[in-house]
Design an enzyme around this catalytic site. Sequence first.
Site, PDB file in Angstrom:
ATOM      1  N   MET A  84       0.794  -1.026  -0.087  1.00 15.43           N
ATOM      2  CA  MET A  84       0.008  -0.146   0.138  1.00 15.43           C
ATOM      3  C   MET A  84       0.929   1.202  -0.089  1.00 15.43           C
ATOM      4  O   MET A  84       0.279   2.179   0.130  1.00 15.43           O
ATOM      5  CB  MET A  84      -0.923   0.052   1.236  1.00 15.43           C
ATOM      6  CG  MET A  84      -1.761  -1.137   1.207  1.00 15.43           C
ATOM      7  SD  MET A  84      -2.831  -1.504  -0.302  1.00 15.43           S
ATOM      8  CE  MET A  84      -4.246  -0.217  -0.141  1.00 15.43           C
TER       9      MET A  84
ATOM     10  N   HIS B   8      -3.985  -5.151  -8.362  1.00 13.62           N
ATOM     11  CA  HIS B   8      -4.832  -4.098  -8.131  1.00 13.62           C
ATOM     12  C   HIS B   8      -6.118  -4.399  -8.106  1.00 13.62           C
ATOM     13  O   HIS B   8      -6.514  -5.041  -9.090  1.00 13.62           O
ATOM     14  CB  HIS B   8      -4.499  -2.899  -9.085  1.00 13.62           C
ATOM     15  CG  HIS B   8      -5.094  -1.491  -8.964  1.00 13.62           C
ATOM     16  ND1 HIS B   8      -5.067  -0.893  -7.863  1.00 13.62           N
ATOM     17  CD2 HIS B   8      -6.299  -1.394  -9.618  1.00 13.62           C
ATOM     18  CE1 HIS B   8      -5.928   0.349  -8.010  1.00 13.62           C
ATOM     19  NE2 HIS B   8      -6.557   0.055  -9.138  1.00 13.62           N
TER      20      HIS B   8
HETATM   21  C1  GAR Z   1      -5.829  -7.061  -2.214  1.00 13.18           C
HETATM   22  O1  GAR Z   1      -7.306  -7.164  -2.471  1.00 13.18           O
HETATM   23  C2  GAR Z   1      -5.330  -6.414  -3.243  1.00 13.18           C
HETATM   24  O2  GAR Z   1      -5.708  -6.196  -4.550  1.00 13.18           O
HETATM   25  C3  GAR Z   1      -5.058  -4.903  -2.746  1.00 13.18           C
HETATM   26  O3  GAR Z   1      -4.799  -5.164  -1.276  1.00 13.18           O
HETATM   27  C4  GAR Z   1      -5.493  -6.468  -0.811  1.00 13.18           C
HETATM   28  C5  GAR Z   1      -4.618  -7.278  -0.255  1.00 13.18           C
HETATM   29  O4  GAR Z   1      -4.961  -8.248   0.560  1.00 13.18           O
HETATM   30  N1  GAR Z   1      -4.233  -4.215  -3.122  1.00 13.18           N
HETATM   31  C6  GAR Z   1      -4.315  -2.777  -3.245  1.00 13.18           C
HETATM   32  O5  GAR Z   1      -5.029  -2.110  -2.876  1.00 13.18           O
HETATM   33  C7  GAR Z   1      -2.970  -2.034  -3.726  1.00 13.18           C
HETATM   34  N2  GAR Z   1      -3.055  -0.720  -3.742  1.00 13.18           N
HETATM   35  P1  GAR Z   1      -4.124  -9.539   0.989  1.00 13.18           P
HETATM   36  O6  GAR Z   1      -3.282  -8.733   2.080  1.00 13.18           O
HETATM   37  O7  GAR Z   1      -5.118 -10.347   1.831  1.00 13.18           O
HETATM   38  O8  GAR Z   1      -3.440 -10.145  -0.102  1.00 13.18           O
END
Ligand code: GAR
Length: 210
Positions: free
Chosen positions: A88, A107
């Site tokens: 992030m 994403h």
């Molecule tokens: C996921 O849904 C990914 O697509 C998103 O964060 C989540 C992480 O989930 N990514 C973003 O928003 C990138 N800017 P996780 O930690 O359970 O894998």
Amino acid sequence: PLRVAVLISGSGSNLQALIDAVEGRQLPGVEIVLVISNKASAQGLQRALKHKLPAAYIPWKKREEAEQQILSLLQLFRADLIVLAGWMRILSAEFTSQFPQRMINLHPALLPDDSGDTYTTSDGSVIPALRGLHVIERAIEAGLKVTGSTVHYVIPAVDAGPVIGRAEVAIEPGDTPDTLQEKLKSQEHRLIVEAVRAYAEQVHLVAPAQ
Ligand code: GAR
């Protein structure tokens, strides 16, 4: 083998999908060699440790310092491919340009093949290409009927770059950011594994394993 580093900021369920795929021999020739989080409390760090993977917490106070530390670790662990899986923080162009074709990002919205501001879904509707933060909330607020997730190569522009794979997810009446995130994640777990597999196979075509 293809040496993969995974960068996370939170729960790490996509990291878990990759770990499970490697352990389940669904990603032959792929090894996860390093996990980095910018959050000390990220559950993904615990997942890494549980599977005996090297895991590092790099605080993100000054971007240049954090990026330098990340760079050192990536070199130390000889990472071939860097996977941003729920990462992030925005990485600088100086940083990302050191890994052309070697860094991919997951994403939680549908992104087009080009740098355009719209995406055409499989049923032909044209929706905004949501980049940046809070895209799940923004998809609901915009009244979209379809959203999804995209895996793409990282280029200096944020949430842009050649697309490796996408999954569409319907937004149903009553969906909240939480329910929609769950639906997206269950697609992402398959998508991210497929993307790494595709990458590994492509690399092998260019440089056969020794
Ligand atoms: C996921 O849904 C990914 O697509 C998103 O964060 C989540 C992480 O989930 N990514 C973003 O928003 C990138 N800017 P996780 O930690 O359970 O894998």
